[in-house]
Design a protein around this motif. Structure first.
Motif, short mmCIF file in Angstrom:
data_model
loop_
_atom_site.label_atom_id
_atom_site.label_comp_id
_atom_site.label_asym_id
_atom_site.label_seq_id
_atom_site.Cartn_x
_atom_site.Cartn_y
_atom_site.Cartn_z
N LEU A 1 -10.30 3.46 5.78
CA LEU A 1 -10.37 2.25 6.57
C LEU A 1 -10.37 1.05 5.63
O LEU A 1 -11.12 1.03 4.65
CB LEU A 1 -11.64 2.22 7.42
N VAL A 2 -9.54 0.07 5.93
CA VAL A 2 -9.43 -1.12 5.10
C VAL A 2 -9.53 -2.35 5.98
O VAL A 2 -8.67 -2.60 6.83
CB VAL A 2 -8.11 -1.14 4.31
N GLU A 3 -10.59 -3.13 5.77
CA GLU A 3 -10.80 -4.35 6.54
C GLU A 3 -10.07 -5.52 5.91
O GLU A 3 -9.87 -5.57 4.69
CB GLU A 3 -12.29 -4.69 6.64
N SER A 4 -9.73 -6.49 6.73
CA SER A 4 -9.13 -7.73 6.26
C SER A 4 -9.41 -8.82 7.28
O SER A 4 -9.83 -8.55 8.40
CB SER A 4 -7.63 -7.57 6.03
N GLY A 5 -9.16 -10.05 6.89
CA GLY A 5 -9.30 -11.17 7.81
C GLY A 5 -10.55 -11.99 7.63
O GLY A 5 -10.71 -13.02 8.29
N LEU B 1 -10.88 -10.26 12.57
CA LEU B 1 -10.91 -9.23 11.56
C LEU B 1 -10.01 -8.07 11.98
O LEU B 1 -9.90 -7.75 13.16
CB LEU B 1 -12.33 -8.70 11.35
N SER B 2 -9.39 -7.45 11.01
CA SER B 2 -8.56 -6.29 11.26
C SER B 2 -9.03 -5.14 10.40
O SER B 2 -9.57 -5.33 9.31
CB SER B 2 -7.08 -6.59 10.95
N CYS B 3 -8.82 -3.94 10.89
CA CYS B 3 -9.15 -2.73 10.16
C CYS B 3 -7.98 -1.78 10.28
O CYS B 3 -7.69 -1.27 11.37
CB CYS B 3 -10.42 -2.10 10.73
N ALA B 4 -7.30 -1.57 9.17
CA ALA B 4 -6.19 -0.64 9.13
C ALA B 4 -6.71 0.75 8.81
O ALA B 4 -7.40 0.93 7.81
CB ALA B 4 -5.16 -1.08 8.10
N ALA B 5 -6.39 1.70 9.66
CA ALA B 5 -6.89 3.06 9.51
C ALA B 5 -5.77 4.02 9.19
O ALA B 5 -4.67 3.92 9.74
CB ALA B 5 -7.61 3.51 10.78
N VAL C 1 -7.05 9.48 13.84
CA VAL C 1 -7.80 8.25 13.99
C VAL C 1 -7.76 7.72 15.42
O VAL C 1 -8.74 7.14 15.90
CB VAL C 1 -7.26 7.17 13.02
N SER C 2 -6.68 7.93 16.12
CA SER C 2 -6.51 7.39 17.46
C SER C 2 -7.52 7.93 18.46
O SER C 2 -7.76 7.28 19.49
CB SER C 2 -5.09 7.63 17.97
N ILE C 3 -8.11 9.08 18.22
CA ILE C 3 -9.10 9.65 19.14
C ILE C 3 -10.53 9.43 18.67
O ILE C 3 -11.46 9.95 19.27
CB ILE C 3 -8.86 11.15 19.38
N LYS D 1 -0.73 1.37 16.28
CA LYS D 1 -0.71 0.78 14.95
C LYS D 1 -1.87 1.23 14.08
O LYS D 1 -1.99 0.80 12.93
CB LYS D 1 -0.72 -0.74 15.04
N ASN D 2 -2.74 2.08 14.63
CA ASN D 2 -3.93 2.54 13.91
C ASN D 2 -4.72 1.36 13.36
O ASN D 2 -5.13 1.34 12.20
CB ASN D 2 -3.55 3.49 12.78
N THR D 3 -4.94 0.39 14.22
CA THR D 3 -5.61 -0.83 13.80
C THR D 3 -6.73 -1.19 14.78
O THR D 3 -6.55 -1.13 15.99
CB THR D 3 -4.63 -1.99 13.70
N LEU D 4 -7.85 -1.56 14.23
CA LEU D 4 -9.00 -2.04 14.97
C LEU D 4 -9.16 -3.53 14.72
O LEU D 4 -8.93 -3.99 13.60
CB LEU D 4 -10.26 -1.30 14.53
#
Length: 119
Positions: free
Chosen positions: A4-8, A20-24, A29-31, A76-79
């Motif tokens: 997991l990588v946060e940004s923003g 904030l975004s979190c690329a996973a 990950v989707s479940i 997009k596997n993004t939170l």
């Protein structure tokens, strides 16, 4: 495993907004249930918001309810965490986390992104 990588994060004036975004990355990950946590200077890590894998169920800490919105884009596997009406008390390192369906606790954590809110 999941990464997991946060940004923003960044510096924002009180009353402003940040997203904030979190690329996973990971096979499932989707479940996973996803969440945001934060840790302010001199404080322990605290829960901010969570979202189920279907995005139908969300939960928020009382301190951010009505101001923050958690969402996810599984394609997009993004939170995301939209933070509105920011307060100096929101200043913290924000962490993205993921929990496997069989786990009672969050299994994976990002490195964190700094959010600083000035008065």
């Amino acid at each position: 495993q999941v990464q997991l990588v946060e940004s923003g994060g960044g510096l924002m004036q009180a009353g402003g907004s940040l997203r904030l975004s979190c690329a996973a990355s990971g096979s499932s990950v989707s479940i996973y249930q996803m969440g945001w946590f934060r840790q302010a200077p001199g404080s322990e890590r605290e829960f901010v918001a969570s979202i189920s894998w279907t995005a139908q169920n969300t939960g928020y800490a009382d301190s951010v309810k009505g101001r923050f919105t958690i969402s996810r884009d599984n394609a997009k596997n993004t939170l995301y965490l939209r933070m509105n009406s920011l307060k100096p008390e929101d200043t913290a390192v924000y962490y993205c986390a993921a929990k496997r369906p069989l786990s009672r606790e969050y299994d994976y954590w990002g490195q964190g992104t700094q959010v600083t809110v000035s008065s």
